[in-house]
Structures are given as C-alpha cells and as structure tokens.
Design a protein around this motif. Sequence first.
Motif, PDB file in Angstrom:
ATOM      1  N   ARG A 306       0.797  -1.236   0.000  1.00 45.71           N
ATOM      2  CA  ARG A 306       0.000   0.000   0.000  1.00 45.71           C
ATOM      3  C   ARG A 306       0.824   1.279   0.000  1.00 45.71           C
ATOM      4  NH1 ARG A 306       0.280   1.635   5.291  1.00 45.71           N
ATOM      5  NH2 ARG A 306       0.809   0.009   6.795  1.00 45.71           N
ATOM      6  N   TYR A 307       2.152   1.189   0.137  1.00 44.58           N
ATOM      7  CA  TYR A 307       2.980   2.394   0.234  1.00 44.58           C
ATOM      8  C   TYR A 307       4.095   2.299  -0.788  1.00 44.58           C
ATOM      9  CZ  TYR A 307       5.676   6.150   2.474  1.00 44.58           C
ATOM     10  OH  TYR A 307       6.367   7.313   2.734  1.00 44.58           O
ATOM     11  N   TRP A 308       3.911   2.984  -1.929  1.00 44.88           N
ATOM     12  CA  TRP A 308       4.837   2.769  -3.041  1.00 44.88           C
ATOM     13  C   TRP A 308       6.271   3.190  -2.739  1.00 44.88           C
ATOM     14  CZ3 TRP A 308       7.653   6.537  -5.369  1.00 44.88           C
ATOM     15  CH2 TRP A 308       7.263   7.863  -5.193  1.00 44.88           C
ATOM     16  N   PRO A 309       6.570   4.244  -1.905  1.00 47.24           N
ATOM     17  CA  PRO A 309       7.982   4.550  -1.629  1.00 47.24           C
ATOM     18  C   PRO A 309       8.739   3.383  -0.983  1.00 47.24           C
ATOM     19  CG  PRO A 309       6.619   6.412  -1.026  1.00 47.24           C
ATOM     20  CD  PRO A 309       5.681   5.289  -1.338  1.00 47.24           C
ATOM     21  N   SER A 310       8.012   2.492  -0.274  1.00 47.84           N
ATOM     22  CA  SER A 310       8.703   1.353   0.335  1.00 47.84           C
ATOM     23  C   SER A 310       9.192   0.366  -0.709  1.00 47.84           C
ATOM     24  CB  SER A 310       7.762   0.654   1.323  1.00 47.84           C
ATOM     25  OG  SER A 310       6.679   0.035   0.633  1.00 47.84           O
ATOM     26  N   ARG A 311       8.622   0.432  -1.916  1.00 50.19           N
ATOM     27  CA  ARG A 311       9.052  -0.484  -2.970  1.00 50.19           C
ATOM     28  C   ARG A 311      10.343  -0.029  -3.638  1.00 50.19           C
ATOM     29  NH1 ARG A 311       3.131  -0.336  -5.840  1.00 50.19           N
ATOM     30  NH2 ARG A 311       1.902  -0.883  -3.990  1.00 50.19           N
ATOM     31  N   LEU A 312      10.662   1.265  -3.501  1.00 47.69           N
ATOM     32  CA  LEU A 312      11.843   1.785  -4.188  1.00 47.69           C
ATOM     33  C   LEU A 312      13.135   1.115  -3.747  1.00 47.69           C
ATOM     34  CD1 LEU A 312      11.030   5.609  -4.418  1.00 47.69           C
ATOM     35  CD2 LEU A 312      10.876   3.876  -6.209  1.00 47.69           C
ATOM     36  N   PRO A 313      13.439   1.042  -2.422  1.00 47.48           N
ATOM     37  CA  PRO A 313      14.692   0.381  -2.048  1.00 47.48           C
ATOM     38  C   PRO A 313      14.731  -1.083  -2.445  1.00 47.48           C
ATOM     39  CG  PRO A 313      13.357   0.840  -0.096  1.00 47.48           C
ATOM     40  CD  PRO A 313      12.733   1.572  -1.237  1.00 47.48           C
ATOM     41  N   VAL A 314      13.574  -1.763  -2.391  1.00 53.21           N
ATOM     42  CA  VAL A 314      13.540  -3.165  -2.812  1.00 53.21           C
ATOM     43  C   VAL A 314      13.786  -3.269  -4.310  1.00 53.21           C
ATOM     44  CG1 VAL A 314      12.120  -5.240  -2.925  1.00 53.21           C
ATOM     45  CG2 VAL A 314      11.976  -3.753  -0.930  1.00 53.21           C
ATOM     46  N   ALA A 315      13.172  -2.358  -5.085  1.00 57.72           N
ATOM     47  CA  ALA A 315      13.385  -2.365  -6.540  1.00 57.72           C
ATOM     48  C   ALA A 315      14.849  -2.075  -6.874  1.00 57.72           C
ATOM     49  CB  ALA A 315      12.469  -1.336  -7.197  1.00 57.72           C
ATOM     50  N   GLN A 316      15.462  -1.144  -6.138  1.00 54.98           N
ATOM     51  CA  GLN A 316      16.874  -0.842  -6.381  1.00 54.98           C
ATOM     52  C   GLN A 316      17.762  -2.037  -6.045  1.00 54.98           C
ATOM     53  OE1 GLN A 316      17.054   2.520  -3.804  1.00 54.98           O
ATOM     54  NE2 GLN A 316      15.958   3.867  -5.242  1.00 54.98           N
ATOM     55  N   ALA A 317      17.419  -2.721  -4.942  1.00 53.43           N
ATOM     56  CA  ALA A 317      18.204  -3.906  -4.571  1.00 53.43           C
ATOM     57  C   ALA A 317      18.061  -5.005  -5.617  1.00 53.43           C
ATOM     58  CB  ALA A 317      17.763  -4.406  -3.203  1.00 53.43           C
ATOM     59  N   LEU A 318      16.835  -5.200  -6.101  1.00 48.75           N
ATOM     60  CA  LEU A 318      16.619  -6.233  -7.124  1.00 48.75           C
ATOM     61  C   LEU A 318      17.315  -5.866  -8.438  1.00 48.75           C
ATOM     62  CD1 LEU A 318      12.856  -7.096  -6.497  1.00 48.75           C
ATOM     63  CD2 LEU A 318      14.872  -8.408  -5.811  1.00 48.75           C
ATOM     64  N   TRP A 319      17.317  -4.584  -8.772  1.00 44.41           N
ATOM     65  CA  TRP A 319      18.016  -4.145  -9.986  1.00 44.41           C
ATOM     66  C   TRP A 319      19.518  -4.438  -9.892  1.00 44.41           C
ATOM     67  CZ3 TRP A 319      17.687  -3.059 -14.855  1.00 44.41           C
ATOM     68  CH2 TRP A 319      18.700  -2.330 -15.488  1.00 44.41           C
ATOM     69  N   GLY A 320      20.116  -4.067  -8.780  1.00 50.07           N
ATOM     70  CA  GLY A 320      21.540  -4.344  -8.606  1.00 50.07           C
ATOM     71  C   GLY A 320      21.842  -5.828  -8.642  1.00 50.07           C
ATOM     72  N   THR A 321      20.978  -6.623  -7.997  1.00 45.86           N
ATOM     73  CA  THR A 321      21.191  -8.072  -7.997  1.00 45.86           C
ATOM     74  C   THR A 321      21.013  -8.654  -9.397  1.00 45.86           C
ATOM     75  OG1 THR A 321      20.362  -8.162  -5.716  1.00 45.86           O
ATOM     76  CG2 THR A 321      20.474 -10.232  -6.928  1.00 45.86           C
TER      77      THR A 321
END
Length: 378
Positions: A306-321
Amino acid sequence: MSTNTGTGTGTGTELKERADALMGIGRYEQAGELLARYLVDAPGDAWAWSHLAHCRFRAGDHEGALKAADEGIAADPECWYPWERRAFLLPFLMRVDEALEAAREAVRVGPEEPSAHSVLARCLLFTGDHQGCYEAHRKVVELNPESATAHFNLAHPAELIGRLDVREQALRNALRLDPDHADARAQLAELLRDAQQMKLPELAGEYSAALGSDPDSRYIEHRLNLVVLGLLRRTRWFALVCLTIAALTSRAFPTGDDPRELPVPLDTRLWSLVLMSVTWVLGAWFFAYRKLPQGARNTVWSLLRRYWPSRLPVAQALWGTLCAVVLVLVPWTDRGYEQTIALVGAVPVVLAMWFGNSWRRVEKERREKQDGKQNEKK
C-alpha cells in the motif's frame, strides 16, 4: 419527603445515580440532561455542575461546559473540581492565561488532588513554562505514585528540559504499572534506539507489540512503518555485495596478478551465484527477518502493498542483484560490456543510498537546532 424534579419523575439522588451510570458507559448527552434536571432543585451542588461541564464538553458544547463550570464555582468557590474543569476548558476557547489562573486556584483549594496539579501542568505547557510543567507533573506522581498515566505524562516535560534519565525512568515505571501501556512502550523503544541500545529488528518488535495493545494508534503505526522502511533499505547492501562478487568473478576490473582471460569458466560463475544466494539468505533472513515478530512481518508485506515509496529500495536492490546475475551468467568476452553492466547496477543504488542518508542527516540536524532553540527560550 424526597425532592422531585420539576421536569420529570425521580428523586435527586436517583437522577445523579442514573447520570453517573450513563457517564460510565459514555452516554454523556443523556447524562447531561439528567444532571441539568437535578440542578434545577439543587443549584448549590458544585460537583454536579462540574460533572455537567464534563458531559457538555464530551458532547461538543464547549461554551455550555464552561458556563456549567462557572456555575459550580459560584456555588462553592472552595471546591477544587469546578476550578479544574474551568482550567481544562478555557484553552479550547483560546483563553490560556485565564486557564492558568483557574488551574492555580484549583491547586490552591485542592492541594492534594492529582487532577488539579495535572491540569496546572497542562496549562504551563501551553504557556511555554516547561520547567513549571515538569515540576507540576512531579507533584502528580508524588500524589499518585501507582498511576501509570501519571508516570507517562511526566516523560514529555522531562524530555523538554533535557532530563532524559527521568524520561526513561518514567516510561519504565509506566510499563511496570501497566505492561500494556502502548504509548509508553513505543516511546521507550524509541528512546533506547536513539541511545543505540536497540537494533532495528528489536525496535520493530517493540512497535509491533505496542500496536497490538493499541491498534488504533496512528503514531505507533507510523513509527512501525518507518522502522520497516529502514529494514527494507538495508536490502540495497545485499545488492552491492552481490555486485562486488559478480565483478570479481567476471574479471570486470582486474588488478595486479588477477586472471584476465575471458570468458570466465562456467564452474567459477556458478559458484559466484551460490555466494550471491547465500548473501541474500543470510542477510534477509538471519540478520533481519528472522528476528521480526509475526506482527512486524505482516507490516513488511502490508507496507509493500500500500505504500509505493517502500518499494523503491527493494526495486533498487533487485536491480543491482539482476545486473550481478547477468554479469556472471553470460560468458562475456568484452570487458567493456562487463564494466558497463557493473556500473549500471551499482551507480543507481549508491546514489539512492547517498541521497537518502544525506537527507536524513540534514533532517536530524534541523531537529537538533529546533530543540536547541527551544532550550534557549527556556
């Protein structure tokens, strides 16, 4: 013979008892009607006027509540309760100075009443007298040492005058007397976190337990969300570790006597995938998620939904991985491509971490400056 009201049946005592019963179940409007009927024949009952003031306030009639409190003062100026009601009500009408005078009068006529000192502390806080507010709350605790609320209310003015030791002890006392005191538990956890005595997973557990005691607390829910967001930000470190493993394995940036031949053997690349998997498993489970109680774990998934800013660090981590996986899965023969992929994976993650840390540091310095200005004013 018993005295009957002029507007209905029942003795005065019966009306008061019924009003008390209605107040006990939160039906303040009906209780106020009964008290008004009772006071027609007993206008000298200062306590009844004070209860009527309380009922009218809870019903949203601030002006009517103040009028009832003034009637109680007129009926018996030496009764502390109507003075306390008047001091409580006046700030809602933006008459703080008059409220402070009424609070001092309530303390004068009722020096042993904790409520009188409590309303005095409230008025002193409104006027900016933090030291006076602190002393008044100390008196409330002295008069009512078994009240968890009294100890909890002491914590805030103690913080305002810089007595963090008193604040911590007050919160601990509140929890000792009431282990389910949600706000005390949340604030104590925050205090220990600021003192570097509690880690994020433990802090999330404390906020989760506090929210379990008070599910409607928006403040505790907000603090829990911030802690969970902090845990999610840590996943970016896992991505950087994976990128480092991938860069070393793929020989994207060879130095010294490191092997330079491309492509890298398959078994070496597969081994690096195992190391990256271990990084995520140990990082996400052993160092963070494993220590979270069930309530905090549910918050993680709820926050992601429900809180899209919380997805940003996860998306960045997945991108790097993902970039790290591409580096080791593909048998690259051009080192330039490898270096580009490594930088494309690392730079967004590093920039996001740098910007976030800088912003939080600036916010912390701003809050410290504000606190410093408040202390100077005191």
